[in-house]
Write a protein that holds these residues in place. Structure first.
Motif, PDB file in Angstrom:
ATOM      1  N   MET A   1     -13.565  35.710   6.918  1.00 38.42           N
ATOM      2  CA  MET A   1     -15.007  35.720   6.871  1.00 38.42           C
ATOM      3  C   MET A   1     -15.473  34.914   5.656  1.00 38.42           C
ATOM      4  O   MET A   1     -14.960  35.080   4.563  1.00 38.42           O
ATOM      5  N   ALA A   2     -16.439  34.076   5.859  1.00 40.57           N
ATOM      6  CA  ALA A   2     -16.957  33.226   4.788  1.00 40.57           C
ATOM      7  C   ALA A   2     -17.892  34.028   3.890  1.00 40.57           C
ATOM      8  O   ALA A   2     -18.674  34.860   4.360  1.00 40.57           O
ATOM      9  N   THR A   3     -17.796  33.771   2.607  1.00 43.12           N
ATOM     10  CA  THR A   3     -18.690  34.439   1.668  1.00 43.12           C
ATOM     11  C   THR A   3     -20.022  33.697   1.625  1.00 43.12           C
ATOM     12  O   THR A   3     -20.171  32.605   2.188  1.00 43.12           O
ATOM     13  N   TRP A   4     -20.982  34.279   0.930  1.00 39.46           N
ATOM     14  CA  TRP A   4     -22.301  33.632   0.846  1.00 39.46           C
ATOM     15  C   TRP A   4     -22.213  32.326   0.074  1.00 39.46           C
ATOM     16  O   TRP A   4     -22.968  31.392   0.338  1.00 39.46           O
ATOM     17  N   THR A   5     -21.272  32.224  -0.873  1.00 44.66           N
ATOM     18  CA  THR A   5     -21.106  30.980  -1.627  1.00 44.66           C
ATOM     19  C   THR A   5     -20.589  29.873  -0.718  1.00 44.66           C
ATOM     20  O   THR A   5     -21.071  28.736  -0.769  1.00 44.66           O
ATOM     21  N   ASP A   6     -19.601  30.211   0.121  1.00 45.14           N
ATOM     22  CA  ASP A   6     -19.074  29.228   1.065  1.00 45.14           C
ATOM     23  C   ASP A   6     -20.150  28.744   2.028  1.00 45.14           C
ATOM     24  O   ASP A   6     -20.257  27.555   2.334  1.00 45.14           O
ATOM     25  N   ARG A   7     -20.954  29.678   2.492  1.00 48.29           N
ATOM     26  CA  ARG A   7     -22.030  29.307   3.416  1.00 48.29           C
ATOM     27  C   ARG A   7     -23.084  28.440   2.739  1.00 48.29           C
ATOM     28  O   ARG A   7     -23.598  27.497   3.333  1.00 48.29           O
ATOM     29  N   VAL A   9     -22.638  26.438   0.112  1.00 50.38           N
ATOM     30  CA  VAL A   9     -22.062  25.107  -0.112  1.00 50.38           C
ATOM     31  C   VAL A   9     -22.004  24.331   1.195  1.00 50.38           C
ATOM     32  O   VAL A   9     -22.340  23.143   1.246  1.00 50.38           O
ATOM     33  N   GLY A  10     -21.581  24.990   2.263  1.00 50.82           N
ATOM     34  CA  GLY A  10     -21.528  24.333   3.570  1.00 50.82           C
ATOM     35  C   GLY A  10     -22.900  23.875   4.035  1.00 50.82           C
ATOM     36  O   GLY A  10     -23.058  22.757   4.527  1.00 50.82           O
ATOM     37  N   MET A  11     -23.900  24.727   3.866  1.00 46.43           N
ATOM     38  CA  MET A  11     -25.258  24.358   4.267  1.00 46.43           C
ATOM     39  C   MET A  11     -25.778  23.214   3.409  1.00 46.43           C
ATOM     40  O   MET A  11     -26.461  22.310   3.905  1.00 46.43           O
ATOM     41  N   GLY A  12     -25.452  23.227   2.121  1.00 47.57           N
ATOM     42  CA  GLY A  12     -25.856  22.126   1.250  1.00 47.57           C
ATOM     43  C   GLY A  12     -25.247  20.805   1.679  1.00 47.57           C
ATOM     44  O   GLY A  12     -25.911  19.765   1.686  1.00 47.57           O
ATOM     45  N   LEU A  13     -23.968  20.839   2.059  1.00 47.29           N
ATOM     46  CA  LEU A  13     -23.307  19.619   2.531  1.00 47.29           C
ATOM     47  C   LEU A  13     -23.907  19.130   3.853  1.00 47.29           C
ATOM     48  O   LEU A  13     -24.066  17.921   4.053  1.00 47.29           O
TER      49      LEU A  13
END
Length: 83
Positions: A1-7, A9-13
């Protein structure tokens, strides 16, 4: 499960990629059909850079990929010598 930080960063990219694609598409596809004295031209680089920048980016990408492969192969070779 992705953490909020991963999400985040992914959304920013994803947002950065969409903005870059939109900017480049307008620069290359739309701008040649707009008069050169129009105000929109002040927001874009000269047309020569529309070819130069992707070529430089591709060369840097190939350099980093080649460097990464070289480092990985070199480390694997060193591990085999130790064993």
């Amino acid at each position: 499960m992705a953490t909020w930080t991963d999400r985040a960063v992914g959304m920013g990219l994803v947002v950065f990629s969409i903005l870059l694609f939109t900017y480049y598409s307008i620069w290359v596809i739309v701008l040649p059909f707009v008069n050169s004295d129009h105000a929109i031209h002040h927001y874009f680089l000269p047309r020569e850079y529309s070819v130069i920048l992707p070529v430089v980016a591709a060369l840097v990408l190939v350099l980093f990929i080649g460097g990464f492969i070289t480092v990985v192969l070199w480390k694997n070779k060193q591990k085999k010598k130790v064993q």
